[in-house]
Structures are given as C-alpha cells and as structure tokens.
Write a protein that holds these residues in place. Structure first.
Motif, PDB file in Angstrom:
ATOM      1  N   GLU A   9      75.532 -13.431  22.247  1.00  0.00           N
ATOM      2  CA  GLU A   9      74.856 -14.033  23.287  1.00  0.00           C
ATOM      3  C   GLU A   9      75.126 -13.184  24.662  1.00  0.00           C
ATOM      4  OE1 GLU A   9      78.442 -16.498  23.692  1.00  0.00           O
ATOM      5  OE2 GLU A   9      78.193 -18.495  22.075  1.00  0.00           O
ATOM      6  N   GLN A  10      75.533 -12.243  24.835  1.00  0.00           N
ATOM      7  CA  GLN A  10      75.380 -11.434  25.519  1.00  0.00           C
ATOM      8  C   GLN A  10      73.716 -11.176  25.870  1.00  0.00           C
ATOM      9  OE1 GLN A  10      78.598  -8.605  25.899  1.00  0.00           O
ATOM     10  NE2 GLN A  10      79.821  -9.878  26.712  1.00  0.00           N
ATOM     11  N   VAL A  11      73.966 -10.183  24.910  1.00  0.00           N
ATOM     12  CA  VAL A  11      72.155  -9.596  24.533  1.00  0.00           C
ATOM     13  C   VAL A  11      71.213 -10.429  24.640  1.00  0.00           C
ATOM     14  CG1 VAL A  11      70.756  -8.486  22.503  1.00  0.00           C
ATOM     15  CG2 VAL A  11      73.164  -7.835  23.099  1.00  0.00           C
ATOM     16  N   GLU A  12      71.625 -11.954  23.639  1.00  0.00           N
ATOM     17  CA  GLU A  12      70.557 -12.851  24.359  1.00  0.00           C
ATOM     18  C   GLU A  12      70.189 -13.713  25.892  1.00  0.00           C
ATOM     19  OE1 GLU A  12      68.008 -14.341  22.594  1.00  0.00           O
ATOM     20  OE2 GLU A  12      68.535 -13.006  20.919  1.00  0.00           O
ATOM     21  N   ARG A  13      71.237 -13.774  26.523  1.00  0.00           N
ATOM     22  CA  ARG A  13      71.589 -13.817  28.060  1.00  0.00           C
ATOM     23  C   ARG A  13      70.770 -12.465  28.511  1.00  0.00           C
ATOM     24  NH1 ARG A  13      76.768 -16.259  26.804  1.00  0.00           N
ATOM     25  NH2 ARG A  13      77.547 -13.996  28.059  1.00  0.00           N
ATOM     26  N   ALA A  14      70.831 -11.420  28.275  1.00  0.00           N
ATOM     27  CA  ALA A  14      70.750 -10.145  28.757  1.00  0.00           C
ATOM     28  C   ALA A  14      68.812  -9.867  28.893  1.00  0.00           C
ATOM     29  CB  ALA A  14      71.641  -8.906  28.374  1.00  0.00           C
ATOM     30  N   ARG A  15      68.187 -10.232  28.036  1.00  0.00           N
ATOM     31  CA  ARG A  15      66.754 -10.779  27.804  1.00  0.00           C
ATOM     32  C   ARG A  15      66.099 -11.802  28.175  1.00  0.00           C
ATOM     33  NH1 ARG A  15      66.872 -10.046  20.982  1.00  0.00           N
ATOM     34  NH2 ARG A  15      67.224  -7.688  20.427  1.00  0.00           N
ATOM     35  N   ALA A  16      66.878 -12.811  28.994  1.00  0.00           N
ATOM     36  CA  ALA A  16      66.415 -14.145  29.157  1.00  0.00           C
ATOM     37  C   ALA A  16      66.619 -13.608  30.719  1.00  0.00           C
ATOM     38  CB  ALA A  16      67.141 -15.191  28.829  1.00  0.00           C
ATOM     39  N   ALA A  17      67.487 -12.502  30.547  1.00  0.00           N
ATOM     40  CA  ALA A  17      67.302 -12.681  32.190  1.00  0.00           C
ATOM     41  C   ALA A  17      66.291 -11.698  32.960  1.00  0.00           C
ATOM     42  CB  ALA A  17      69.180 -11.577  32.730  1.00  0.00           C
ATOM     43  N   ALA A  18      65.807 -10.601  32.142  1.00  0.00           N
ATOM     44  CA  ALA A  18      64.969  -9.338  32.184  1.00  0.00           C
ATOM     45  C   ALA A  18      63.857 -10.336  32.927  1.00  0.00           C
ATOM     46  CB  ALA A  18      65.012  -8.796  31.003  1.00  0.00           C
ATOM     47  N   PRO A  19      63.348  -9.483  33.632  1.00  0.00           N
ATOM     48  CA  PRO A  19      62.036 -10.122  33.665  1.00  0.00           C
ATOM     49  C   PRO A  19      61.278  -9.800  32.498  1.00  0.00           C
ATOM     50  CG  PRO A  19      62.426  -7.640  34.949  1.00  0.00           C
ATOM     51  CD  PRO A  19      63.931  -8.504  34.511  1.00  0.00           C
ATOM     52  N   SER A  20      59.656 -10.388  32.439  1.00  0.00           N
ATOM     53  CA  SER A  20      59.078 -10.658  32.019  1.00  0.00           C
ATOM     54  C   SER A  20      57.788  -9.198  33.200  1.00  0.00           C
ATOM     55  CB  SER A  20      57.926 -11.277  31.962  1.00  0.00           C
ATOM     56  OG  SER A  20      56.970 -11.647  33.306  1.00  0.00           O
ATOM     57  N   GLY A  21      56.932  -8.768  31.237  1.00  0.00           N
ATOM     58  CA  GLY A  21      56.272  -7.237  31.443  1.00  0.00           C
ATOM     59  C   GLY A  21      55.093  -7.956  32.937  1.00  0.00           C
ATOM     60  N   ARG A  22      54.740  -9.291  33.264  1.00  0.00           N
ATOM     61  CA  ARG A  22      53.790  -9.077  33.937  1.00  0.00           C
ATOM     62  C   ARG A  22      54.332  -9.014  35.603  1.00  0.00           C
ATOM     63  NH1 ARG A  22      50.317 -14.293  32.450  1.00  0.00           N
ATOM     64  NH2 ARG A  22      50.173 -13.089  30.908  1.00  0.00           N
ATOM     65  N   ARG A  23      55.637  -9.308  35.943  1.00  0.00           N
ATOM     66  CA  ARG A  23      56.374 -10.199  36.310  1.00  0.00           C
ATOM     67  C   ARG A  23      57.073  -8.459  36.883  1.00  0.00           C
ATOM     68  NH1 ARG A  23      61.759 -13.590  36.544  1.00  0.00           N
ATOM     69  NH2 ARG A  23      62.248 -12.374  38.688  1.00  0.00           N
ATOM     70  N   SER A  24      57.311  -7.766  35.927  1.00  0.00           N
ATOM     71  CA  SER A  24      57.484  -6.635  36.576  1.00  0.00           C
ATOM     72  C   SER A  24      56.172  -4.823  36.335  1.00  0.00           C
ATOM     73  CB  SER A  24      58.343  -5.326  35.084  1.00  0.00           C
ATOM     74  OG  SER A  24      59.486  -6.049  34.761  1.00  0.00           O
ATOM     75  N   LEU A  25      55.394  -5.632  36.180  1.00  0.00           N
ATOM     76  CA  LEU A  25      54.246  -4.977  36.564  1.00  0.00           C
ATOM     77  C   LEU A  25      53.978  -5.005  38.531  1.00  0.00           C
ATOM     78  CD1 LEU A  25      51.825  -3.359  35.909  1.00  0.00           C
ATOM     79  CD2 LEU A  25      50.245  -5.369  34.894  1.00  0.00           C
ATOM     80  N   ARG A  26      54.302  -6.904  38.399  1.00  0.00           N
ATOM     81  CA  ARG A  26      53.473  -7.342  39.561  1.00  0.00           C
ATOM     82  C   ARG A  26      54.686  -6.232  40.933  1.00  0.00           C
ATOM     83  NH1 ARG A  26      52.539 -12.748  37.603  1.00  0.00           N
ATOM     84  NH2 ARG A  26      54.895 -13.243  38.575  1.00  0.00           N
ATOM     85  N   ALA A  27      55.452  -6.224  40.122  1.00  0.00           N
ATOM     86  CA  ALA A  27      56.590  -5.411  41.498  1.00  0.00           C
ATOM     87  C   ALA A  27      56.267  -3.892  41.288  1.00  0.00           C
ATOM     88  CB  ALA A  27      58.309  -5.767  40.269  1.00  0.00           C
ATOM     89  N   VAL A  28      55.913  -3.289  40.630  1.00  0.00           N
ATOM     90  CA  VAL A  28      56.144  -2.245  40.253  1.00  0.00           C
ATOM     91  C   VAL A  28      54.668  -1.932  41.512  1.00  0.00           C
ATOM     92  CG1 VAL A  28      54.785   0.025  39.283  1.00  0.00           C
ATOM     93  CG2 VAL A  28      56.443  -1.350  38.411  1.00  0.00           C
ATOM     94  N   VAL A  29      53.276  -3.166  41.437  1.00  0.00           N
ATOM     95  CA  VAL A  29      52.087  -2.791  42.374  1.00  0.00           C
ATOM     96  C   VAL A  29      52.357  -2.352  43.657  1.00  0.00           C
ATOM     97  CG1 VAL A  29      49.783  -3.906  42.505  1.00  0.00           C
ATOM     98  CG2 VAL A  29      50.511  -2.749  40.522  1.00  0.00           C
ATOM     99  N   ARG A  30      52.948  -4.036  43.825  1.00  0.00           N
ATOM    100  CA  ARG A  30      53.384  -4.132  45.865  1.00  0.00           C
ATOM    101  C   ARG A  30      54.329  -2.880  45.891  1.00  0.00           C
ATOM    102  NH1 ARG A  30      55.219  -9.407  43.556  1.00  0.00           N
ATOM    103  NH2 ARG A  30      57.417  -8.624  43.483  1.00  0.00           N
ATOM    104  N   ARG A  31      55.222  -2.375  44.904  1.00  0.00           N
ATOM    105  CA  ARG A  31      56.485  -1.761  46.001  1.00  0.00           C
ATOM    106  C   ARG A  31      54.694  -0.348  46.320  1.00  0.00           C
ATOM    107  NH1 ARG A  31      61.521   0.682  46.192  1.00  0.00           N
ATOM    108  NH2 ARG A  31      60.596   2.782  47.561  1.00  0.00           N
ATOM    109  N   GLY A  32      54.116  -0.155  45.128  1.00  0.00           N
ATOM    110  CA  GLY A  32      53.393   0.974  45.085  1.00  0.00           C
ATOM    111  C   GLY A  32      52.579   1.001  46.694  1.00  0.00           C
ATOM    112  N   LEU A  33      51.847  -0.086  46.519  1.00  0.00           N
ATOM    113  CA  LEU A  33      50.983  -0.350  47.824  1.00  0.00           C
ATOM    114  C   LEU A  33      51.136  -0.150  48.763  1.00  0.00           C
ATOM    115  CD1 LEU A  33      49.296  -3.414  46.593  1.00  0.00           C
ATOM    116  CD2 LEU A  33      48.424  -1.149  46.300  1.00  0.00           C
ATOM    117  N   ARG A  34      52.655  -0.750  48.926  1.00  0.00           N
ATOM    118  CA  ARG A  34      53.816  -0.462  50.406  1.00  0.00           C
ATOM    119  C   ARG A  34      53.901   0.598  50.373  1.00  0.00           C
ATOM    120  NH1 ARG A  34      57.423  -4.315  48.905  1.00  0.00           N
ATOM    121  NH2 ARG A  34      59.457  -3.006  48.238  1.00  0.00           N
ATOM    122  N   ASP A  35      54.482   1.641  49.373  1.00  0.00           N
ATOM    123  CA  ASP A  35      54.727   3.337  49.938  1.00  0.00           C
ATOM    124  C   ASP A  35      52.919   3.487  50.614  1.00  0.00           C
ATOM    125  OD1 ASP A  35      56.829   2.393  49.332  1.00  0.00           O
ATOM    126  OD2 ASP A  35      56.730   3.024  46.869  1.00  0.00           O
TER     127      ASP A  35
END
Length: 283
Positions: A9-35
């Motif tokens: 159950e803990q593993v499943e909750r961690a997977r559910a809480a982890a951001p999707s690849g698309r959301r992670s990519l957007r976060a990386v791009v936003r941070r990179g553009l700010r840098d």
C-alpha cells in the motif's frame, strides 16, 4: 502478511503521489528557463551588437568592399562563401554568420547542457534532484528543450538589434533574409546540444563534456573549411554539420537540412538520456 500488505500500500501511494512524466518535464523546463533568464542579454546582446556594428558601418565602406573582394583569392572566396559583397546581407553573412554567430551559439548550447546535467553530478547534488522524484530521462530531455528555447531567445535578440540598426542606418537590410539567416543557426545549435547530452550520458564531469562537445564543434568547422580549400578533402565535409549549415542570409533556409539537423539533435539527446539513465552517478 499484514506487513507485506502495508508495504504494498505504501508503494502504491508513493507511485500515486509521484508526478507524471509530463508534469515533471514541465517543471524541469520552467526551472531551466528561469535559470536561463539572463542568457538573452549575456549572449544575445554582445552578438547582436557585433552584428549591428557590421550592418551600421556597411554604407560607409560599401564602395571599397566591392573593389576589395575582386582582389580576394578564389579559394578564400569559396572557403567563406564570398562571391560579391555588394549587399549588406552578403557582408553580414561573411563577417558574422559564416563563423562567429554559429560557433558562439553552438558553444552556448554545449555549455547549457553541461551546466544542467554534468555540473549537478560533479558537485554531488544531482541525487537530491533525482529524489524529488525526477527521472534521469526527463532531466536530460527537459534540459535539451530548455537549451533549444534559450537559443531561440538569444537569436531573437540578435535579430532585433541587427534590424534596428540596419533600418536606422538606411542599409536596406531585408527583414526576411535576416530572419532566415538567424533562424538557420538554430538547428546547428540544437545538434550540438544533443551531442553534448550524448557525451554527458557517458562522462561524469562537466569539463570533459564541454571540451569534447566544443572541440567537436570547432573541429567540424575546421574540417569543413579545409574541405572547401582542398579538393581531395572535400568529401570529408559530408561528415560535418557545417556542410549542411549553408547560408540562410544569401541563399535562404534549406528545409531538408534544417529539419535533418534538428531531428539528429533530438535523437542524440534521446540517446544521451538513455545512457544517462543506465549508468551510475557520482555520489
């Protein structure tokens, strides 16, 4: 059994809480553009100022340039793509877009990738970012996208400064041809961003990544130049990206070469992401 179920159950909750690849990519791009928010000024302004200077001085030296180019050796004309410097576009291409601008933007792309991937690993804080959780593949591909967008911003500044001075000086500089010349640099930068990502997939430290990628950039230019000067070495030009770079200012954009270099850069970045995902990182 209950302990195992709780763990599942803990593993499943961690997977559910982890951001999707698309959301992670957007976060990386936003941070990179700010840098990279200062890159258009720190890189675009100097290059744009040099282009603007070349364009601004053209009316005062136009007549003497026509006489001067007639005395140039044919080999020199072939090497730098000089026919007749009888237009401001041809002069700008010979002075800036045959060497300085493409090499500078290519080096910027290499440095950007190295700073985003190799520097965090070298300084041993990459594992903190990857524990976000953030996949290595998303980190590499996001850094590649950020570099491509940052190159666009830098080139827009170059274009803007060049056109402002060109219009103010009454040079008759074509907005369309200048846009083509500036845009033609972008796929070359994308290619070397991808190549730097590929090298970072093998190596752990930023200095070797930058040295190899930047050295390849300069080496390809030299091979292309020598191939123009020496007919027996002309076939070697097909191994360099500068063979396909051409001259957007005087000849327009070759859509096949433009798309080909862009796709090659993306494929190199993807290969680098796969390699980076499969190797150990410094800890």
């Amino acid at each position: 059994m209950s302990a195992v179920a709780t763990r599942v159950e803990q593993v499943e909750r961690a997977r559910a809480a982890a951001p999707s690849g698309r959301r992670s990519l957007r976060a990386v791009v936003r941070r990179g553009l700010r840098d990279h928010r200062r890159a258009p000024l720190t890189w675009g302004l100097p290059l744009g100022a040099m282009c603007a200077l070349i364009v601004g001085m053209y009316p005062s030296i136009e007549d003497s340039l026509k006489e001067l180019t007639r005395s140039y050796p044919q080999g020199l004309k072939d090497a730098f793509g000089i026919e007749e410097l009888n237009t401001v576009e041809a002069y700008l291409d010979a002075e800036m877009f045959s060497l300085i601008v493409p090499v500078a933007i290519g080096f910027f792309a290499v440095r950007s990738i190295s700073h985003a991937i190799s520097v965090p690993e070298e300084r041993v804080y990459l594992d903190t970012a990857l524990a976000a959780p953030l996949s290595r593949r998303v980190l590499v591909l996001g850094s590649f996208l950020v570099t491509a967008l940052a190159c666009v911003a830098v080139l827009l500044v170059v274009y803007g400064l060049t056109m402002v001075v060109g219009v103010a000086a009454g040079t008759g500089l074509s907005a369309g041809k200048t846009a083509a010349g500036v845009a033609n640099v972008w796929p070359l930068a994308v290619f070397f961003a991808g190549f730097a990502a590929l090298v970072a997939g093998f190596l752990h430290r930023s200095a070797p990544v930058t040295a190899i990628a930047a050295g390849t950039l300069v080496g390809m230019y030299v091979v292309d130049l020598v191939g123009k000067l020496a007919d027996p070495l002309e076939p070697a030009r097909y191994l360099t990206v500068f063979k396909y770079y051409g001259s957007g200012l005087t000849e327009g954009i070759d859509p096949v070469a433009f798309a080909g270099l862009t796709v090659c850069g993306a494929l190199l970045a993807f290969a680098g992401a796969l390699l980076f995902e499969r190797r150990d990182v410094l800890a």
